[in-house]
Motif scaffolding. Sequence first.
Motif, PDB file in Angstrom:
ATOM      1  N   VAL A  32       2.437  -5.863 -13.478  1.00  0.00           N
ATOM      2  CA  VAL A  32       1.217  -5.532 -13.312  1.00  0.00           C
ATOM      3  C   VAL A  32       1.454  -4.486 -12.188  1.00  0.00           C
ATOM      4  O   VAL A  32       1.646  -5.011 -10.751  1.00  0.00           O
ATOM      5  CB  VAL A  32       0.514  -6.294 -13.011  1.00  0.00           C
ATOM      6  N   GLU A  33       1.800  -3.173 -11.996  1.00  0.00           N
ATOM      7  CA  GLU A  33       2.183  -2.004 -11.603  1.00  0.00           C
ATOM      8  C   GLU A  33       0.546  -2.198  -9.805  1.00  0.00           C
ATOM      9  O   GLU A  33      -0.485  -2.014 -10.472  1.00  0.00           O
ATOM     10  CB  GLU A  33       2.787  -1.110 -12.006  1.00  0.00           C
ATOM     11  N   SER A  34       1.050  -1.345  -8.884  1.00  0.00           N
ATOM     12  CA  SER A  34      -0.298  -1.505  -8.181  1.00  0.00           C
ATOM     13  C   SER A  34       0.289  -0.499  -7.040  1.00  0.00           C
ATOM     14  O   SER A  34       1.326  -0.346  -6.809  1.00  0.00           O
ATOM     15  CB  SER A  34      -0.704  -2.174  -7.280  1.00  0.00           C
ATOM     16  N   GLY A  35      -0.151   0.195  -5.896  1.00  0.00           N
ATOM     17  CA  GLY A  35       0.628   1.125  -5.021  1.00  0.00           C
ATOM     18  C   GLY A  35       0.258   2.131  -5.271  1.00  0.00           C
ATOM     19  O   GLY A  35       0.690   3.275  -4.376  1.00  0.00           O
ATOM     20  N   GLY A  36       0.101   3.436  -6.301  1.00  0.00           N
ATOM     21  CA  GLY A  36       0.132   4.402  -6.809  1.00  0.00           C
ATOM     22  C   GLY A  36      -1.021   5.277  -6.339  1.00  0.00           C
ATOM     23  O   GLY A  36      -1.936   4.566  -5.638  1.00  0.00           O
ATOM     24  N   GLY A  37      -0.353   6.685  -5.982  1.00  0.00           N
ATOM     25  CA  GLY A  37      -2.101   7.434  -5.787  1.00  0.00           C
ATOM     26  C   GLY A  37      -1.352   8.999  -4.857  1.00  0.00           C
ATOM     27  O   GLY A  37      -0.457   9.345  -5.298  1.00  0.00           O
ATOM     28  N   LEU A  38      -2.590   9.236  -3.861  1.00  0.00           N
ATOM     29  CA  LEU A  38      -2.208  10.765  -3.530  1.00  0.00           C
ATOM     30  C   LEU A  38      -1.724  11.008  -3.104  1.00  0.00           C
ATOM     31  O   LEU A  38      -2.252  10.301  -1.418  1.00  0.00           O
ATOM     32  CB  LEU A  38      -3.770  11.715  -4.275  1.00  0.00           C
ATOM     33  N   VAL A  39      -0.793  11.801  -2.425  1.00  0.00           N
ATOM     34  CA  VAL A  39       0.055  11.811  -0.844  1.00  0.00           C
ATOM     35  C   VAL A  39       0.888  12.993  -0.750  1.00  0.00           C
ATOM     36  O   VAL A  39       0.703  14.019  -1.877  1.00  0.00           O
ATOM     37  CB  VAL A  39       1.267   9.784  -1.023  1.00  0.00           C
ATOM     38  N   GLN A  40       0.409  13.726   0.900  1.00  0.00           N
ATOM     39  CA  GLN A  40       1.840  14.951   0.326  1.00  0.00           C
ATOM     40  C   GLN A  40       2.867  15.140   0.310  1.00  0.00           C
ATOM     41  O   GLN A  40       3.516  14.443   0.360  1.00  0.00           O
ATOM     42  CB  GLN A  40       0.344  15.137   2.112  1.00  0.00           C
ATOM     43  N   ALA A  41       2.888  15.957   0.281  1.00  0.00           N
ATOM     44  CA  ALA A  41       5.197  16.224   0.107  1.00  0.00           C
ATOM     45  C   ALA A  41       5.506  15.550   1.490  1.00  0.00           C
ATOM     46  O   ALA A  41       4.515  16.529   2.661  1.00  0.00           O
ATOM     47  CB  ALA A  41       4.905  17.032  -0.007  1.00  0.00           C
ATOM     48  N   GLY A  42       6.499  15.366   1.436  1.00  0.00           N
ATOM     49  CA  GLY A  42       7.400  14.610   2.278  1.00  0.00           C
ATOM     50  C   GLY A  42       6.663  13.211   3.049  1.00  0.00           C
ATOM     51  O   GLY A  42       7.642  12.526   3.551  1.00  0.00           O
ATOM     52  N   GLY A  43       5.457  12.675   2.155  1.00  0.00           N
ATOM     53  CA  GLY A  43       5.160  11.680   3.138  1.00  0.00           C
ATOM     54  C   GLY A  43       5.889  10.368   1.703  1.00  0.00           C
ATOM     55  O   GLY A  43       7.159  10.446   0.782  1.00  0.00           O
ATOM     56  N   SER A  44       5.309   9.062   1.768  1.00  0.00           N
ATOM     57  CA  SER A  44       5.849   7.892   1.468  1.00  0.00           C
ATOM     58  C   SER A  44       4.885   6.362   1.109  1.00  0.00           C
ATOM     59  O   SER A  44       2.946   7.252   0.835  1.00  0.00           O
ATOM     60  CB  SER A  44       6.024   7.328   2.160  1.00  0.00           C
ATOM     61  N   LEU A  45       5.668   6.097  -0.297  1.00  0.00           N
ATOM     62  CA  LEU A  45       4.939   5.204  -1.067  1.00  0.00           C
ATOM     63  C   LEU A  45       5.495   3.954  -1.475  1.00  0.00           C
ATOM     64  O   LEU A  45       6.541   4.180  -1.748  1.00  0.00           O
ATOM     65  CB  LEU A  45       3.940   5.446  -1.711  1.00  0.00           C
ATOM     66  N   ARG A  46       4.927   2.604  -0.700  1.00  0.00           N
ATOM     67  CA  ARG A  46       5.749   1.965  -1.969  1.00  0.00           C
ATOM     68  C   ARG A  46       5.114   0.939  -3.317  1.00  0.00           C
ATOM     69  O   ARG A  46       3.736   0.733  -3.096  1.00  0.00           O
ATOM     70  CB  ARG A  46       5.512   0.304  -0.649  1.00  0.00           C
ATOM     71  N   LEU A  47       5.402   1.199  -4.161  1.00  0.00           N
ATOM     72  CA  LEU A  47       4.961   0.579  -4.986  1.00  0.00           C
ATOM     73  C   LEU A  47       5.379  -0.754  -5.740  1.00  0.00           C
ATOM     74  O   LEU A  47       6.328  -0.747  -4.744  1.00  0.00           O
ATOM     75  CB  LEU A  47       5.117   1.690  -6.547  1.00  0.00           C
ATOM     76  N   SER A  48       4.196  -1.639  -5.916  1.00  0.00           N
ATOM     77  CA  SER A  48       4.848  -2.648  -6.902  1.00  0.00           C
ATOM     78  C   SER A  48       4.902  -3.258  -7.707  1.00  0.00           C
ATOM     79  O   SER A  48       4.058  -3.059  -8.718  1.00  0.00           O
ATOM     80  CB  SER A  48       3.860  -4.306  -5.702  1.00  0.00           C
ATOM     81  N   CYS A  49       4.697  -4.268  -8.492  1.00  0.00           N
ATOM     82  CA  CYS A  49       5.147  -4.912  -9.850  1.00  0.00           C
ATOM     83  C   CYS A  49       5.208  -6.012  -9.377  1.00  0.00           C
ATOM     84  O   CYS A  49       6.461  -6.664  -9.290  1.00  0.00           O
ATOM     85  CB  CYS A  49       6.743  -4.493 -10.312  1.00  0.00           C
ATOM     86  N   ALA A  50       3.832  -6.991  -9.804  1.00  0.00           N
ATOM     87  CA  ALA A  50       3.781  -8.292  -9.735  1.00  0.00           C
ATOM     88  C   ALA A  50       4.225  -8.850 -10.979  1.00  0.00           C
ATOM     89  O   ALA A  50       3.417  -8.106 -12.126  1.00  0.00           O
ATOM     90  CB  ALA A  50       2.396  -8.970  -9.497  1.00  0.00           C
ATOM     91  N   ALA A  51       4.757  -9.639 -11.045  1.00  0.00           N
ATOM     92  CA  ALA A  51       5.228 -10.659 -12.223  1.00  0.00           C
ATOM     93  C   ALA A  51       5.069 -12.196 -12.764  1.00  0.00           C
ATOM     94  O   ALA A  51       4.102 -13.067 -11.589  1.00  0.00           O
ATOM     95  CB  ALA A  51       6.932 -11.166 -12.094  1.00  0.00           C
ATOM     96  N   SER A  52       3.552 -12.580 -13.694  1.00  0.00           N
ATOM     97  CA  SER A  52       3.210 -14.233 -13.868  1.00  0.00           C
ATOM     98  C   SER A  52       3.852 -14.090 -14.828  1.00  0.00           C
ATOM     99  O   SER A  52       4.393 -13.476 -15.947  1.00  0.00           O
ATOM    100  CB  SER A  52       2.179 -13.646 -14.063  1.00  0.00           C
ATOM    101  N   GLY A  53       3.622 -15.909 -15.096  1.00  0.00           N
ATOM    102  CA  GLY A  53       4.645 -16.074 -16.088  1.00  0.00           C
ATOM    103  C   GLY A  53       5.548 -16.222 -16.141  1.00  0.00           C
ATOM    104  O   GLY A  53       6.037 -17.588 -16.858  1.00  0.00           O
ATOM    105  N   ARG A  54       6.801 -15.850 -15.951  1.00  0.00           N
ATOM    106  CA  ARG A  54       7.528 -16.171 -15.669  1.00  0.00           C
ATOM    107  C   ARG A  54       8.518 -15.675 -14.219  1.00  0.00           C
ATOM    108  O   ARG A  54       7.479 -15.093 -14.122  1.00  0.00           O
ATOM    109  CB  ARG A  54       9.143 -15.938 -16.380  1.00  0.00           C
ATOM    110  N   THR A  55       9.443 -16.915 -13.830  1.00  0.00           N
ATOM    111  CA  THR A  55      10.432 -16.142 -12.336  1.00  0.00           C
ATOM    112  C   THR A  55      11.062 -14.401 -12.073  1.00  0.00           C
ATOM    113  O   THR A  55      11.915 -14.575 -13.261  1.00  0.00           O
ATOM    114  CB  THR A  55      10.970 -17.012 -11.496  1.00  0.00           C
ATOM    115  N   LEU A  56      10.801 -14.113 -11.226  1.00  0.00           N
ATOM    116  CA  LEU A  56      11.044 -12.613 -12.399  1.00  0.00           C
ATOM    117  C   LEU A  56      12.265 -12.750 -11.697  1.00  0.00           C
ATOM    118  O   LEU A  56      13.197 -12.095 -11.640  1.00  0.00           O
ATOM    119  CB  LEU A  56      10.466 -11.514 -10.510  1.00  0.00           C
ATOM    120  N   SER A  57      13.128 -13.794 -10.958  1.00  0.00           N
ATOM    121  CA  SER A  57      14.714 -13.677 -11.075  1.00  0.00           C
ATOM    122  C   SER A  57      15.196 -13.789 -11.893  1.00  0.00           C
ATOM    123  O   SER A  57      16.309 -13.926 -12.381  1.00  0.00           O
ATOM    124  CB  SER A  57      15.071 -15.125  -9.389  1.00  0.00           C
TER     125      SER A  57
END
Length: 126
Positions: A5-30
């Motif tokens: 499940v991704e999250s963290g998207g949005g609207l940002v001005q050019a030059g700005g920053s965002l951090r997207l997250s990808c939450a994993a469930s059911g199994r370990t992401l490792s």
Amino acid sequence: QVQLVESGGGLVQAGGSLRLSCAASGRTLSRYAMAWFRQGPGKEREFVAAATLSGSSTRYLASVKDRFTISRDYTKNTGYLQMNKLKPEDTAVYFCAADTRDPPGVRVGVGDYTYWGQGTQVTVSS
């Protein structure tokens, strides 16, 4: 199997920053190699960044190298895409993907990944 499940998207001005997250469930992401892809309006899904299962090797789309960073936090079972110095051309729906296969080298094809999240919209205004 793993659910993403991704999250963290949005609207940002050019030059700005965002951090997207990808939450994993059911199994370990490792146990998974993971990647980020994006799909802009009217465009095909394209590779953005990927890391091997161990995380020791990474690869980036040329246009995002030195601006984006792929990482994961095993304690939170979550992957991340840190995006800095965003540009309008980065506007797209961003997807995280994972796969248990771990051949040599970083894989960058859509078909190399079995598990996908639903996507999160990133819009960069000029």
